[in-house]
Write an enzyme that holds these catalytic residues in place. Structure first.
Site, PDB file in Angstrom:
ATOM      1  N   LYS A 209       0.754  -1.313   0.026  1.00  0.00           N
ATOM      2  CA  LYS A 209       0.024  -0.178  -0.051  1.00  0.00           C
ATOM      3  C   LYS A 209       0.802   1.169   0.107  1.00  0.00           C
ATOM      4  O   LYS A 209       0.536   2.175  -0.706  1.00  0.00           O
ATOM      5  CB  LYS A 209      -0.879   0.019   1.134  1.00  0.00           C
ATOM      6  CG  LYS A 209      -1.704   1.071   1.461  1.00  0.00           C
ATOM      7  CD  LYS A 209      -2.550   0.895   2.613  1.00  0.00           C
ATOM      8  CE  LYS A 209      -3.251   2.344   2.957  1.00  0.00           C
ATOM      9  NZ  LYS A 209      -4.095   2.293   4.258  1.00  0.00           N
ATOM     10  N   GLU A 215      10.951  -4.746   3.650  1.00  0.00           N
ATOM     11  CA  GLU A 215      10.791  -6.192   3.460  1.00  0.00           C
ATOM     12  C   GLU A 215      10.395  -6.418   2.005  1.00  0.00           C
ATOM     13  O   GLU A 215      11.189  -7.081   1.040  1.00  0.00           O
ATOM     14  CB  GLU A 215      10.052  -7.032   4.178  1.00  0.00           C
ATOM     15  CG  GLU A 215      10.497  -7.222   5.753  1.00  0.00           C
ATOM     16  CD  GLU A 215      10.012  -5.892   6.785  1.00  0.00           C
ATOM     17  OE1 GLU A 215       9.842  -5.024   6.284  1.00  0.00           O
ATOM     18  OE2 GLU A 215       9.699  -6.248   7.691  1.00  0.00           O
ATOM     19  N   GLY A 270      -4.531  -1.882   5.367  1.00  0.00           N
ATOM     20  CA  GLY A 270      -3.828  -2.965   4.892  1.00  0.00           C
ATOM     21  C   GLY A 270      -4.386  -4.281   5.350  1.00  0.00           C
ATOM     22  O   GLY A 270      -4.640  -5.377   4.186  1.00  0.00           O
ATOM     23  N   ARG A 271      -4.713  -4.443   6.491  1.00  0.00           N
ATOM     24  CA  ARG A 271      -5.329  -5.569   6.934  1.00  0.00           C
ATOM     25  C   ARG A 271      -6.613  -5.995   6.656  1.00  0.00           C
ATOM     26  O   ARG A 271      -7.257  -6.944   7.010  1.00  0.00           O
ATOM     27  CB  ARG A 271      -5.215  -6.002   8.505  1.00  0.00           C
ATOM     28  CG  ARG A 271      -5.735  -4.926   9.245  1.00  0.00           C
ATOM     29  CD  ARG A 271      -5.329  -4.694  10.649  1.00  0.00           C
ATOM     30  NE  ARG A 271      -5.407  -3.690  11.521  1.00  0.00           N
ATOM     31  CZ  ARG A 271      -4.753  -2.403  11.483  1.00  0.00           C
ATOM     32  NH1 ARG A 271      -3.703  -2.301  10.832  1.00  0.00           N
ATOM     33  NH2 ARG A 271      -5.074  -1.423  12.137  1.00  0.00           N
ATOM     34  N   GLU A 356      -3.570  -6.371  15.314  1.00  0.00           N
ATOM     35  CA  GLU A 356      -3.046  -5.146  15.018  1.00  0.00           C
ATOM     36  C   GLU A 356      -4.058  -4.127  14.986  1.00  0.00           C
ATOM     37  O   GLU A 356      -3.943  -2.862  15.110  1.00  0.00           O
ATOM     38  CB  GLU A 356      -2.760  -5.399  13.616  1.00  0.00           C
ATOM     39  CG  GLU A 356      -1.592  -4.137  13.069  1.00  0.00           C
ATOM     40  CD  GLU A 356      -0.870  -4.172  11.741  1.00  0.00           C
ATOM     41  OE1 GLU A 356      -1.616  -4.161  10.730  1.00  0.00           O
ATOM     42  OE2 GLU A 356       0.427  -4.739  11.713  1.00  0.00           O
ATOM     43  N   HIS A 387      -4.506 -32.661  19.597  1.00  0.00           N
ATOM     44  CA  HIS A 387      -3.357 -33.553  19.916  1.00  0.00           C
ATOM     45  C   HIS A 387      -2.359 -32.832  20.123  1.00  0.00           C
ATOM     46  O   HIS A 387      -1.038 -33.247  20.276  1.00  0.00           O
ATOM     47  CB  HIS A 387      -2.978 -34.495  18.915  1.00  0.00           C
ATOM     48  CG  HIS A 387      -4.104 -35.537  18.644  1.00  0.00           C
ATOM     49  ND1 HIS A 387      -4.186 -36.824  19.004  1.00  0.00           N
ATOM     50  CD2 HIS A 387      -5.087 -35.285  17.487  1.00  0.00           C
ATOM     51  CE1 HIS A 387      -5.303 -37.280  18.771  1.00  0.00           C
ATOM     52  NE2 HIS A 387      -6.032 -36.587  17.892  1.00  0.00           N
ATOM     53  N   LYS A 514      10.702  -0.395  13.492  1.00  0.00           N
ATOM     54  CA  LYS A 514      11.262  -0.225  12.051  1.00  0.00           C
ATOM     55  C   LYS A 514      12.245   0.818  12.039  1.00  0.00           C
ATOM     56  O   LYS A 514      13.151   0.755  11.432  1.00  0.00           O
ATOM     57  CB  LYS A 514       9.964   0.546  11.204  1.00  0.00           C
ATOM     58  CG  LYS A 514       8.945  -0.740  11.013  1.00  0.00           C
ATOM     59  CD  LYS A 514       7.940   0.052   9.911  1.00  0.00           C
ATOM     60  CE  LYS A 514       6.707  -1.172   9.721  1.00  0.00           C
ATOM     61  NZ  LYS A 514       5.644  -0.156   8.986  1.00  0.00           N
TER      62      LYS A 514
HETATM   63  O1  F6P Z   1       3.921  -2.974   9.731  1.00  0.00           O
HETATM   64  C1  F6P Z   1       2.675  -2.895   9.523  1.00  0.00           C
HETATM   65  C2  F6P Z   1       2.132  -2.861   8.209  1.00  0.00           C
HETATM   66  O2  F6P Z   1       1.922  -1.530   8.139  1.00  0.00           O
HETATM   67  C3  F6P Z   1       0.846  -3.584   8.214  1.00  0.00           C
HETATM   68  O3  F6P Z   1      -0.278  -2.796   8.631  1.00  0.00           O
HETATM   69  C4  F6P Z   1       0.575  -3.628   6.567  1.00  0.00           C
HETATM   70  O4  F6P Z   1      -0.407  -4.527   6.315  1.00  0.00           O
HETATM   71  C5  F6P Z   1       1.894  -4.044   6.339  1.00  0.00           C
HETATM   72  O5  F6P Z   1       2.784  -3.459   7.268  1.00  0.00           O
HETATM   73  C6  F6P Z   1       2.464  -3.679   5.065  1.00  0.00           C
HETATM   74  O6  F6P Z   1       2.383  -2.390   4.556  1.00  0.00           O
HETATM   75  P1  F6P Z   1       2.431  -1.997   2.966  1.00  0.00           P
HETATM   76  O7  F6P Z   1       1.322  -2.920   2.267  1.00  0.00           O
HETATM   77  O8  F6P Z   1       2.588  -0.579   2.909  1.00  0.00           O
HETATM   78  O9  F6P Z   1       3.775  -2.519   2.498  1.00  0.00           O
END
Ligand code: F6P
Length: 549
Positions: A209, A215, A270-271, A356, A387, A514
């Site tokens: 987003k 990452e 995002g979520r 979150e 189990h 971060k």
């Molecule tokens: O670090 C948390 C977060 O901001 C989430 O809320 C989000 O889903 C994820 O990182 C990824 O963010 P992006 O879609 O901006 O890469």
């Protein structure tokens, strides 16, 4: 949206007294004194194709009545309207929250700043539809003219967990495309993608987003470098790299062609984004029609949530029951138990949505909270869970409310497997609730009635019961039903956030790590000696430096 401390409401105070009255009442007694308890505490949805049973909870009519008073006092009805109407309810980020518009199946416009956002939404959906059609049918080819066989979604958190969970849940609807998810920065995961070694038949969806996530951008850059080394021509990237983002300039700067960008908007959290272009990998795998069924299921749950009176409103009732355990019984956790293998990633997905969203300790007034907010969510598929950790749920010292979820019709009917699976589902909810009790109860056959004796070993075999659970039973988990289920949990989380008096749609708690990691990274890269951290962190880094390559 009101800014009300829930513990200062009249209903909260009465709920406290009510808790003292019923905290020791056993589910055995609740069922014995109400022969219609199942009927009174269960609900059907979707033309009786979904059953939600909340009767095995430590609640009475009065509990529900008081909890319903609580939602009235905190103004839930207005808050729901505010969300659907695009009010700026994500106050700390100054944004509306409109993932519900992404699945709007009606002709009703959704107006934001005097503009109907539905036309933008439909145009992106259409672009996704055309692109997925072209890839699935083989019209879209890789640089060498070969058909696309692999799709790699590069994203993390909300840009990964939702699509990954849905693809797994709808495995039986997946077409010939192999879909992979690259989320972690760990090079081991990157290597799994590189070793596919089939770049001519692979497309990469960089899903972020913000288009700023360390990452995702690092993984995307690494993959793009490998791609370039392999194919030797930068122009070929156009056939293979796509971006899904609200940060168009970020994607362009990265080198993604304008036509290869699928847009989303800052009002999609995002979520809560699998319904948007973030769900492109889902559409590629199950096709537009099935993706649309997923949206329809979610839309029907939206309408249920928005229009059904609270005493029959499933997300509201589940949210209230959760708060009852969390804030009165002080249960810290809730466990999600899908008795449906394809939902194996569902607990992990709900973890992010719920934790979150509602893992906050400052209320909407900016004051420190002294009540319980979001619970710890965890889970595993049944029967595997039985189990591993069920022992603790049955006989441990902690009260862990459970959500059991299952599909009656299985995708593969092999011998008696699914009858065994569902008997385990029913058996567990029964055993948890009623235990193996010294009291004579009507629910067992006469042979099974246990007469408690003081035998030492028998004490270890005794099950107290009184362990609560919700059961969510589908006729069949298909794309529609899955959409309904996901939206049910989304609205449960929303309702809880409103009652907790928190902002559910920001996530400032992930930021500090971060920032420190960026600072540390540059120190590690330049091998700086003066780290300036605490002795423990410095010690960890010293040890790391001993062995780093
Ligand atoms: O670090 C948390 C977060 O901001 C989430 O809320 C989000 O889903 C994820 O990182 C990824 O963010 P992006 O879609 O901006 O890469």
């Amino acid at each position: 949206m009101k800014y009300i401390n829930p513990t200062q409401t009249a209903s909260w105070k009465v709920l406290k007294n009510h808790f003292d009255e019923i905290k020791n009442i056993h589910l055995v007694d609740l069922f014995q004194c109400d022969k219609n308890r199942f009927k009174n505490f269960s609900f059907f949805l979707h033309n009786k194709q979904v059953l939600i049973d909340i009767s095995k909870n430590r609640i009475t009519d009065k509990t529900i009545q008081l909890l319903l008073q609580l939602v009235h006092e905190v103004g839930l009805k207005q808050s729901i309207q505010d969300m659907f109407n695009g009010e700026y309810i994500n106050c700390t980020e100054n944004r509306p929250v409109l993932h519900t518009a992404l699945r709007n199946q009606s002709n009703t416009p959704v107006i934001l700043n005097n503009i109907d956002i539905m036309s933008d939404i439909r145009s992106v959906l259409n672009k996704m539809k055309n692109f997925s059609h072209d890839v699935i049918s083989g019209l879209w080819r890789g640089y060498s003219g070969k058909r696309i066989k692999n799709v790699v979604n590069i994203g993390i958190g909300g840009s990964d967990l939702g699509p990954k969970m849905v693809i797994q849940a709808l495995k039986e609807y997946n077409n010939h495309l192999n879909v992979f998810y690259l989320s972690n920065i760990d090079s081991t995961e990157v290597w799994d993608i590189i070793k596919l070694n089939n770049f001519e038949s692979t497309i990469f969806l960089i899903s972020s987003k913000t288009f700023k996530t360390q990452e995702t951008l690092t993984n995307a850059r690494t993959i793009q470098d490998f791609f370039f080394k392999k194919v030797g021509n930068y122009d070929f990237i156009e056939k293979h790299f796509f971006a899904i983002t609200a940060n168009i300039s970020g994607a362009l700067e990265f080198g993604i062609k304008p036509n290869n960008i699928f847009r989303l908007w800052d009002w999609v959290g995002g979520r809560y984004s699998l319904w948007s272009a973030v769900g492109l990998s889902i559409m590629l795998s199950i096709g537009y029609d099935n993706f649309n069924r997923l949206l329809c299921g979610a839309y029907d749950m939206d309408m249920h949530f928005k229009n059904t009176s609270f005493e029959k409103n499933i997300p509201v009732l589940l949210a209230l029951i959760g708060i009852w355990y969390n804030n009165f019984f002080y249960s810290d956790t809730e466990v999600i138990l899908p008795y449906y293998q394809n939902l194996c990633k569902f607990p992990q997905y709900i973890q992010q949505s719920s934790m979150e969203s509602n893992g906050k300790s400052i209320d909407r007034n900016g004051d420190k909270i002294d009540w319980q907010t979001g619970p710890i969510l965890w889970g595993e598929v049944g029967t595997n869970a039985q189990h591993s950790f069920f022992q603790l749920i049955h006989q441990g010292t902690k009260l862990i409310p459970c959500d059991f979820i299952a599909s009656i019709i299985s995708d593969h009917s092999i011998n008696n497997h699914n009858t065994i699976l569902l008997s385990n589902f029913f058996a567990q909810t029964h055993a948890l609730a009623f235990g193996k009790h010294f009291k004579k109860i009507n629910f067992f056959s006469s042979n099974d009635i246990q007469v408690y004796n003081n035998n030492y070993i028998d004490k270890f075999k005794n099950f107290d019961g009184n362990k609560p659970s919700n059961s969510i039973l589908f006729k069949k988990i298909d794309p529609y039903a899955l959409g309904l289920l996901i939206a049910l949990y989304e609205h449960k989380i929303f309702t809880q956030g409103i009652i907790f008096n928190i902002f559910s749609f920001d996530q400032w708690g992930v930021e500090l790590g971060k920032v420190i990691s960026n600072d540390l990274y540059s120190k590690l890269i330049y091998k700086e000696c003066i780290l300036g951290y605490d002795s423990s962190t410095n010690g960890l880094i010293d040890f790391y430096n001993l062995y780093r390559k």
